[in-house]
Design an enzyme around this catalytic site. Structure first.
Site, PDB file in Angstrom:
ATOM      1  N   GLU A  12       0.827  -1.211   0.000  1.00 25.28           N
ATOM      2  CA  GLU A  12       0.000   0.000   0.000  1.00 25.28           C
ATOM      3  C   GLU A  12       0.857   1.254   0.000  1.00 25.28           C
ATOM      4  O   GLU A  12       0.504   2.254  -0.637  1.00 25.28           O
ATOM      5  CB  GLU A  12      -0.939  -0.016   1.210  1.00 25.28           C
ATOM      6  CG  GLU A  12      -1.952  -1.141   1.218  1.00 25.28           C
ATOM      7  CD  GLU A  12      -2.852  -1.150  -0.013  1.00 25.28           C
ATOM      8  OE1 GLU A  12      -3.144  -0.060  -0.555  1.00 25.28           O
ATOM      9  OE2 GLU A  12      -3.253  -2.236  -0.445  1.00 25.28           O
ATOM     10  N   ASP A  54       3.866  -4.380  -5.963  1.00 23.66           N
ATOM     11  CA  ASP A  54       4.521  -5.591  -5.451  1.00 23.66           C
ATOM     12  C   ASP A  54       6.036  -5.469  -5.527  1.00 23.66           C
ATOM     13  O   ASP A  54       6.757  -5.775  -4.568  1.00 23.66           O
ATOM     14  CB  ASP A  54       4.073  -6.824  -6.253  1.00 23.66           C
ATOM     15  CG  ASP A  54       2.629  -7.214  -6.003  1.00 23.66           C
ATOM     16  OD1 ASP A  54       2.070  -6.774  -4.981  1.00 23.66           O
ATOM     17  OD2 ASP A  54       2.074  -7.951  -6.832  1.00 23.66           O
TER      18      ASP A  54
END
Length: 485
Positions: free
Chosen positions: A135, A203
């Site tokens: 996030e 990611d």
């Protein structure tokens, strides 16, 4: 620790379009030098305003967890990761929402929300950190602003419509970065592909942040892979898989990237285990019997390093059930072994207060504060203990300073309102409750509370001047808030 009832939900706002975003961006004064020129979509100043508005509406509409110990843990974890992230040009704020859903989301202003359900499914702190790092990457890479600019180029939607859709996202921010309703299938597919590229980028950057922060990078593919396998054929997958899709290619990619880093041994985090136990005991939405059964089952297979946290969780359940003797049997040895552990200090203080041992509670906290004079949780606990002991003047003195230092913390304003109520100072109570209302974007009620406070105090007094000045500030804030819609 003191606990307050959840504020009632209220109807949020309508917007121009029928789809929603989870917003991920920054609110600093300098633009990150990445991707497209997102400044043409939203100014940094507007992002700051939206982030503040989102947070205020979330406080009013979602069960935001205000537990100071859990808030401290999540903030510390988040800031540890931020300190090792790239392209950080914004302050970050981390908080939790009580929900058994497995999910996390970020939005304007550097806000990152974690659902408490993550703690029930993440087996290690590194797994939890992998979600937080992901996030953080959405925020540092300004994925929402870049997505908005990309969509504005591909569809006839006006910028006003795009901004309107963001305001709609307030009602359900955890819906994830999704497509604005488009007029053609090609436009929709382009937005989906853009979102998938954002997930892949988050990611990649998140794994790098994990490595620099000293966490196990294998935790990301392990956690994502376990979720994908567990819910592969589920008719209703968890929210995280809807907002952060996990196709096999993405799981494989994270595993491949993690394998490029050297293997590291990460010791079990006691604070993570304690935070997890606290969530199971108080925020998992299960009754005391179910919670005790969970702790007993975990204790049967736990290693020695996990048993203290599990016994701590059981002690909380006993305490909340009024079984103070059983709570003492579990908690007293923990306090004796780790007298400076703030989780244990907090619960031992609660036990003292439940049993009306006010002097013992106050003394315990004063001793702890000598070692950590500015510690937020200890200061709040002491203010609460002083109130329970009938020493409201001392409590007000602590809380006045605390709310000045931490104006966004609802705990401080709640306690201050209570302290003024106990002391019979009605104007102070109204002012403190007005600040709580403003933190939930209930501007009219907040202003009316301050008007009442101003009418109570002496004419032309310093208090009246202060209240009147605050009324002017709140009216300006209300105007800015309404202009966002």
């Amino acid at each position: 620790m003191f606990r307050f009832s959840k504020a009632p939900s209220y109807l949020l706002i309508s917007a121009l379009l029928g789809s929603s975003f989870t917003v991920n961006a920054d609110n600093f004064n300098t633009l990150p030098e990445i991707g497209t020129a997102a400044a043409s979509t939203l100014t940094i100043e507007k992002e700051q305003e939206y982030g503040d508005a989102y947070m205020r509406m979330l406080r009013a509409s979602k069960p935001v967890i205000s537990d100071p110990l859990l808030s401290e843990y999540v903030l510390d974890l988040g800031h540890r990761l931020v300190a090792n992230a790239e392209d950080v040009r914004t302050p970050f704020n981390f908080f939790m929402i009580q929900s058994r859903e497995i999910n996390a989301f970020a939005f304007f202003g550097g806000y990152v929300a974690l659902h408490s359900g993550l703690f029930l499914h993440a087996k290690t702190e590194s797994e939890l950190a992998s979600v937080v790092a992901h996030e953080i990457a959405h925020v540092t890479q300004r994925h929402l602003a870049r997505s908005m600019e990309d969509q504005a180029k591909k569809s006839p939607a006006t910028m006003a419509a795009l901004i309107g859709s963001l305001m709609l996202a307030i009602a359900s921010p955890e819906a994830g970065i999704a497509a604005i309703h488009a007029t053609t299938a090609a436009s929709m597919q382009g937005q989906i592909n853009y979102t998938r590229s954002n997930e892949k980028e988050a990611d990649r950057i998140g794994i790098a942040t994990l490595a620099k922060s000293g966490f196990d990078v294998q935790a990301m593919p392990q956690f994502f892979g376990r979720l994908a396998d567990q819910y592969r054929y589920a008719s209703k997958p968890p929210a995280m898989l809807l907002t952060h899709p996990l196709p096999e290619a993405r799981v494989s990619d994270t595993r491949s990237r993690a394998n490029q880093y050297p293997s590291v041994r990460v010791n079990t985090s006691e604070r993570y285990q304690l935070a997890r136990a606290r969530i199971v005991a108080r925020f998992a939405g299960i009754d005391s019997d179910a919670a005790l059964d969970w702790f007993d089952r975990q204790l049967k297979k736990a290693n020695p390093s996990q048993k203290a946290a599990l016994n701590y969780g059981k002690a909380l359940v006993y305490m909340d059930s009024g079984k103070f003797d059983l709570a003492h049997q579990l908690l007293d040895p923990l306090v004796a072994a780790e007298p400076n552990n703030r989780f244990f200090i907090d619960s031992a203080t609660d036990l003292d207060l439940f049993q009306k041992k006010y002097d013992a509670a106050v003394n315990r906290l004063e001793v702890a504060l000598k070692q950590n004079p500015d510690h937020k949780v200890l200061r709040l606990n002491l203010a609460h203990a002083l109130q329970e002991a009938g020493r409201t003047t001392d409590s007000i003195s602590i809380l006045t300073r605390y709310t000045y230092d931490n104006p966004q913390d609802t705990n401080g304003w709640n306690l201050l309102a209570q302290a003024y109520a106990y002391s019979g100072k009605r104007d102070g109570e109204l002012a403190a409750r007005a600040e709580l209302l403003a933190l939930r974007a209930q501007w009219d009620k907040a202003i009316n509370h301050y008007i009442q406070a101003s009418q109570i105090v002496d004419v032309d007094s310093l208090d009246q001047a202060r209240y009147d000045a605050r009324i002017d500030q709140l009216r300006l804030s209300r105007e800015r808030f309404e202009n966002l819609q």
